[in-house]
Design an enzyme around this catalytic site. Structure first.
Site, PDB file in Angstrom:
ATOM      1  N   HIS A 163      42.012  49.340  30.394  1.00 24.91           N
ATOM      2  CA  HIS A 163      42.478  48.145  31.106  1.00 24.91           C
ATOM      3  C   HIS A 163      44.006  48.012  31.083  1.00 24.91           C
ATOM      4  O   HIS A 163      44.560  46.978  30.735  1.00 24.91           O
ATOM      5  CB  HIS A 163      41.821  46.891  30.533  1.00 24.91           C
ATOM      6  CG  HIS A 163      40.333  46.866  30.688  1.00 24.91           C
ATOM      7  ND1 HIS A 163      39.558  45.793  30.337  1.00 24.91           N
ATOM      8  CD2 HIS A 163      39.462  47.801  31.160  1.00 24.91           C
ATOM      9  CE1 HIS A 163      38.284  46.062  30.581  1.00 24.91           C
ATOM     10  NE2 HIS A 163      38.213  47.291  31.075  1.00 24.91           N
ATOM     11  N   TYR A 267      42.769  32.968  37.694  1.00 24.14           N
ATOM     12  CA  TYR A 267      41.619  33.616  38.321  1.00 24.14           C
ATOM     13  C   TYR A 267      40.402  33.722  37.397  1.00 24.14           C
ATOM     14  O   TYR A 267      39.429  34.376  37.731  1.00 24.14           O
ATOM     15  CB  TYR A 267      42.054  34.962  38.911  1.00 24.14           C
ATOM     16  CG  TYR A 267      42.954  34.713  40.096  1.00 24.14           C
ATOM     17  CD1 TYR A 267      42.442  34.625  41.389  1.00 24.14           C
ATOM     18  CD2 TYR A 267      44.306  34.430  39.925  1.00 24.14           C
ATOM     19  CE1 TYR A 267      43.255  34.318  42.470  1.00 24.14           C
ATOM     20  CE2 TYR A 267      45.132  34.126  40.996  1.00 24.14           C
ATOM     21  CZ  TYR A 267      44.590  34.067  42.265  1.00 24.14           C
ATOM     22  OH  TYR A 267      45.406  33.735  43.334  1.00 24.14           O
TER      23      TYR A 267
END
Length: 383
Positions: A163, A267
């Site tokens: 990630h 988000y």
């Protein structure tokens, strides 16, 4: 009906999007299936002679050479469809660690005048063991990078190998945006403005912090942050018509997202999600919460989205003004139609093309696709 299922869009063909309904392949009309077939048959996939294993990013120089990043840390050049057998030198130390390595590359919008090339990669610079995503710029002279400048480096190094993000795009005002994933620390980084990770960042082209960034007046916040609450954004592109920034990110098991990126917005990761843990267990019961953005589109099951470009080239008339992105998991491309800021249709094209790592529209108007284990392929329009 299960809300997660009802909100997803099957990706088998041309489909209308809705947050409250979905369509399956057997619901498509003969006309829709024919339209999807015509779109796919409009191009021929032509391989280039390239030996990159994981072609993360690419850009096309004014002389039409393709500059390609190999995640293993090599920077290569393709000329006239053939990869030159020589690495480009001058990169700083690149930490190759699972998903980490040499990542994206982008040209400055005024490259022809200033020669700046931007790179993201995993770097061990700074304190602590491990690495984090960095953004640099440099110029290319012959087969060497010169005038290298560090613009940003995620401060919190981690020995975790996943990630990192990371893509780069510029807006119409010349600001540069790039992404850093949550570095496998979902419960620590994405919702915390005081640390790097799980964010999209916005800088002046020389690395300065814009004085109108959304968190410049928030005590303790990383002032380069433009949006937050992201998991692992590996697609980032600017709509050439509106100038707005779009991103897609990998979800967990289910819940890959396409988002319109706006200043200061949250988000939601990992507070809200349309996915579950890889072992099938739940980490949140929430798909919505006040103050957190809904994706414009999500995929369940996950497609592992990769790369993203807005097709503007007249070489692909049926693809023009649409988003084109890849699926690593299912080895196809996805063509997305927008109506303003909303997704109204998506099509699966070139099924079986391979594990797509990147999608790029070159200066020459052709679309190039990076395929893991296969190098770079060129999509050639057919008469």
């Amino acid at each position: 009906m299960n809300h997660k299922l009802a909100s997803a869009i099957a990706l088998s063909s041309t489909l209308l999007f809705s947050h409250t309904s979905y369509a399956q392949d057997n619901s498509l009309s003969a006309a829709q299936k024919q339209a999807a077939s015509e779109v796919e048959q409009a191009v021929k996939v032509m391989p280039t002679q390239s030996d990159v294993t994981i072609p993360w990013g690419m850009v096309q120089l004014p002389n039409n050479d393709l500059l390609v990043t190999e995640r293993s840390g090599k920077l290569r050049l393709i000329r006239d469809g053939v990869m030159i057998d020589r690495d480009i030198e001058g990169l700083p130390n690149v930490v190759v660690n699972n998903q980490g390595g040499l990542l994206d590359v982008a040209l400055h919008p005024e490259y022809s005048d200033n020669g700046w090339i931007y790179f993201t990669f995993s770097s061990d610079k700074g304190e602590g063991k491990g690495s984090n995503t960095a953004l640099i710029r440099a110029r290319l002279k012959d087969f060497s990078l010169v005038d290298l400048q560090w613009l940003y480096k995620g401060a919190e190094n981690s020995e975790k190998g996943h990630h990192y993000g990371s893509r780069i795009t510029f807006d119409k005002q010349g600001f540069v945006y790039f992404s850093i994933g949550d570095r496998g620390q979902r419960d620590v980084l994405p919702q915390d403005l005081s640390v790097d990770g799980g964010k999209v960042y916005r800088l002046h082209d020389d690395g300065r912090i814009p004085n109108d960034n959304p968190f410049v007046d928030v005590a303790g916040a990383k002032t380069a942050i433009f949006s937050y609450g992201h998991r692992n954004p590996q697609g980032l592109a600017t709509d050439p018509n509106t100038g707005r920034i779009w991103a897609h990110e990998h979800g967990p098991k289910g819940g890959d997202e396409l988002n319109l990126i706006e200043a200061g917005k949250n988000y939601g990761w990992p507070v809200i999600s349309y996915g579950v843990n890889y072992n099938g267990t739940s980490f949140t019961d929430l798909t919505r919460q006040d103050g957190m953005e809904q994706p414009k589109l999500y995929w369940d099951p996950s497609i592992a989205p990769s790369g993203m470009t807005f097709v503007t080239s007249s070489k692909y008339p049926k693809w023009q003004n649409k988003i084109l992105l890849g699926s690593m998991k299912f080895s196809h491309l996805v063509l997305i139609t927008l109506n303003g800021d909303e997704v109204v249709e998506q099509q699966k094209v070139l099924d079986g093309i391979g594990r797509v790592r990147n999608v790029y529209q070159g200066r020459d108007g052709f679309i190039y696709v990076g395929i893991d284990g296969q190098g770079i392929k060129k999509l050639v329009p057919q008469p």
